[in-house]
Design a protein around this motif. Structure first.
Motif, PDB file in Angstrom:
ATOM      1  N   ILE A   9     -27.961  25.993 -81.272  1.00 19.12           N
ATOM      2  CA  ILE A   9     -26.991  25.446 -81.774  1.00 19.12           C
ATOM      3  C   ILE A   9     -26.019  25.598 -81.217  1.00 19.12           C
ATOM      4  N   GLY A  10     -25.381  26.357 -81.477  1.00 24.70           N
ATOM      5  CA  GLY A  10     -23.707  26.728 -81.230  1.00 24.70           C
ATOM      6  C   GLY A  10     -23.526  26.760 -79.291  1.00 24.70           C
ATOM      7  N   THR A  11     -25.059  27.292 -78.499  1.00 28.64           N
ATOM      8  CA  THR A  11     -25.170  27.249 -77.204  1.00 28.64           C
ATOM      9  C   THR A  11     -24.941  25.418 -76.414  1.00 28.64           C
ATOM     10  N   ILE A  12     -25.784  25.452 -77.407  1.00 30.02           N
ATOM     11  CA  ILE A  12     -26.135  23.633 -76.683  1.00 30.02           C
ATOM     12  C   ILE A  12     -25.455  22.972 -76.996  1.00 30.02           C
ATOM     13  N   LEU A  13     -24.276  23.178 -78.464  1.00 33.32           N
ATOM     14  CA  LEU A  13     -22.439  22.402 -78.745  1.00 33.32           C
ATOM     15  C   LEU A  13     -21.934  22.536 -77.297  1.00 33.32           C
ATOM     16  N   ILE A  14     -21.661  24.281 -76.692  1.00 36.30           N
ATOM     17  CA  ILE A  14     -20.776  24.029 -75.764  1.00 36.30           C
ATOM     18  C   ILE A  14     -21.282  23.539 -74.460  1.00 36.30           C
ATOM     19  N   VAL A  15     -22.329  23.899 -73.965  1.00 39.58           N
ATOM     20  CA  VAL A  15     -23.110  22.898 -72.928  1.00 39.58           C
ATOM     21  C   VAL A  15     -22.152  21.993 -73.533  1.00 39.58           C
ATOM     22  N   ILE A  16     -22.601  20.833 -74.373  1.00 40.09           N
ATOM     23  CA  ILE A  16     -22.373  19.154 -74.173  1.00 40.09           C
ATOM     24  C   ILE A  16     -21.135  18.830 -74.330  1.00 40.09           C
ATOM     25  N   LEU A  17     -20.207  20.172 -75.168  1.00 43.13           N
ATOM     26  CA  LEU A  17     -18.713  19.894 -74.863  1.00 43.13           C
ATOM     27  C   LEU A  17     -18.195  20.100 -73.968  1.00 43.13           C
ATOM     28  N   VAL A  18     -18.656  20.868 -72.832  1.00 47.69           N
ATOM     29  CA  VAL A  18     -17.915  20.905 -71.265  1.00 47.69           C
ATOM     30  C   VAL A  18     -18.324  19.972 -70.573  1.00 47.69           C
ATOM     31  N   ILE A  19     -19.468  19.216 -70.448  1.00 48.23           N
ATOM     32  CA  ILE A  19     -20.017  18.083 -69.736  1.00 48.23           C
ATOM     33  C   ILE A  19     -18.917  17.634 -70.121  1.00 48.23           C
ATOM     34  N   VAL A  20     -18.983  16.955 -71.993  1.00 43.31           N
ATOM     35  CA  VAL A  20     -18.399  15.337 -72.190  1.00 43.31           C
ATOM     36  C   VAL A  20     -16.777  16.260 -71.879  1.00 43.31           C
ATOM     37  N   TYR A  21     -16.470  16.865 -71.856  1.00 39.31           N
ATOM     38  CA  TYR A  21     -14.886  17.295 -71.905  1.00 39.31           C
ATOM     39  C   TYR A  21     -14.175  16.754 -70.783  1.00 39.31           C
ATOM     40  N   ALA A  22     -15.611  17.221 -69.273  1.00 38.65           N
ATOM     41  CA  ALA A  22     -14.696  16.956 -68.065  1.00 38.65           C
ATOM     42  C   ALA A  22     -15.163  15.794 -68.003  1.00 38.65           C
ATOM     43  N   LEU A  23     -15.964  15.275 -68.359  1.00 40.29           N
ATOM     44  CA  LEU A  23     -16.108  13.865 -67.831  1.00 40.29           C
ATOM     45  C   LEU A  23     -15.032  13.064 -67.793  1.00 40.29           C
ATOM     46  N   ALA A  24     -14.525  13.169 -69.159  1.00 42.35           N
ATOM     47  CA  ALA A  24     -13.498  12.444 -70.015  1.00 42.35           C
ATOM     48  C   ALA A  24     -11.945  12.818 -68.941  1.00 42.35           C
ATOM     49  N   ALA A  25     -11.894  14.441 -68.974  1.00 39.47           N
ATOM     50  CA  ALA A  25     -10.587  14.423 -68.634  1.00 39.47           C
ATOM     51  C   ALA A  25     -10.600  14.407 -67.303  1.00 39.47           C
ATOM     52  N   THR A  26     -11.619  14.648 -66.013  1.00 39.69           N
ATOM     53  CA  THR A  26     -11.367  13.624 -64.910  1.00 39.69           C
ATOM     54  C   THR A  26     -11.966  12.126 -65.082  1.00 39.69           C
ATOM     55  N   THR A  27     -12.280  11.795 -65.620  1.00 42.28           N
ATOM     56  CA  THR A  27     -12.033  10.201 -65.656  1.00 42.28           C
ATOM     57  C   THR A  27     -10.447   9.563 -66.165  1.00 42.28           C
ATOM     58  N   PHE A  28      -9.997  10.471 -67.145  1.00 37.78           N
ATOM     59  CA  PHE A  28      -8.235  10.120 -67.541  1.00 37.78           C
ATOM     60  C   PHE A  28      -7.685  10.162 -66.462  1.00 37.78           C
ATOM     61  N   ALA A  29      -7.752  11.338 -65.002  1.00 34.16           N
ATOM     62  CA  ALA A  29      -7.236  11.916 -64.149  1.00 34.16           C
ATOM     63  C   ALA A  29      -7.394  10.683 -62.939  1.00 34.16           C
ATOM     64  N   SER A  30      -8.348   9.727 -62.658  1.00 37.38           N
ATOM     65  CA  SER A  30      -8.489   9.521 -61.859  1.00 37.38           C
ATOM     66  C   SER A  30      -8.074   7.627 -62.384  1.00 37.38           C
TER      67      SER A  30
END
Length: 70
Positions: A9-30
């Motif tokens: 469960i933790g591994t799945i949560l970390i993968v989801i966290l990284v994907i969502v965080y990267a998309l949010a940070a990049t969208t905010f930056a652009s």
């Protein structure tokens, strides 16, 4: 909860966290940093590149908790 299930469960949560965080940070930056100078981009991506570690550390800490004795 068994340790193996908690780690899965933790591994799945970390993968989801990284994907969502990267998309949010990049969208905010652009959206908001398009006309900013290069050094603002550098600082932004430096701090956002490190910031995801904090929630990931909490997930890893939860994953590594010892199992309760039966």
């Amino acid at each position: 909860m068994p340790a193996r299930l908690r780690k899965l469960i933790g591994t799945i949560l970390i993968v989801i966290l990284v994907i969502v965080y990267a998309l949010a940070a990049t969208t905010f930056a652009s959206l908001l940093l398009g006309a900013a100078p290069w050094w603002v981009h550098l600082l932004y991506f430096f701090f956002t590149g490190l910031l995801w570690v904090l929630p990931a550390m909490l997930i890893i800490k939860w994953m590594e908790k010892p199992a309760k004795p039966r």
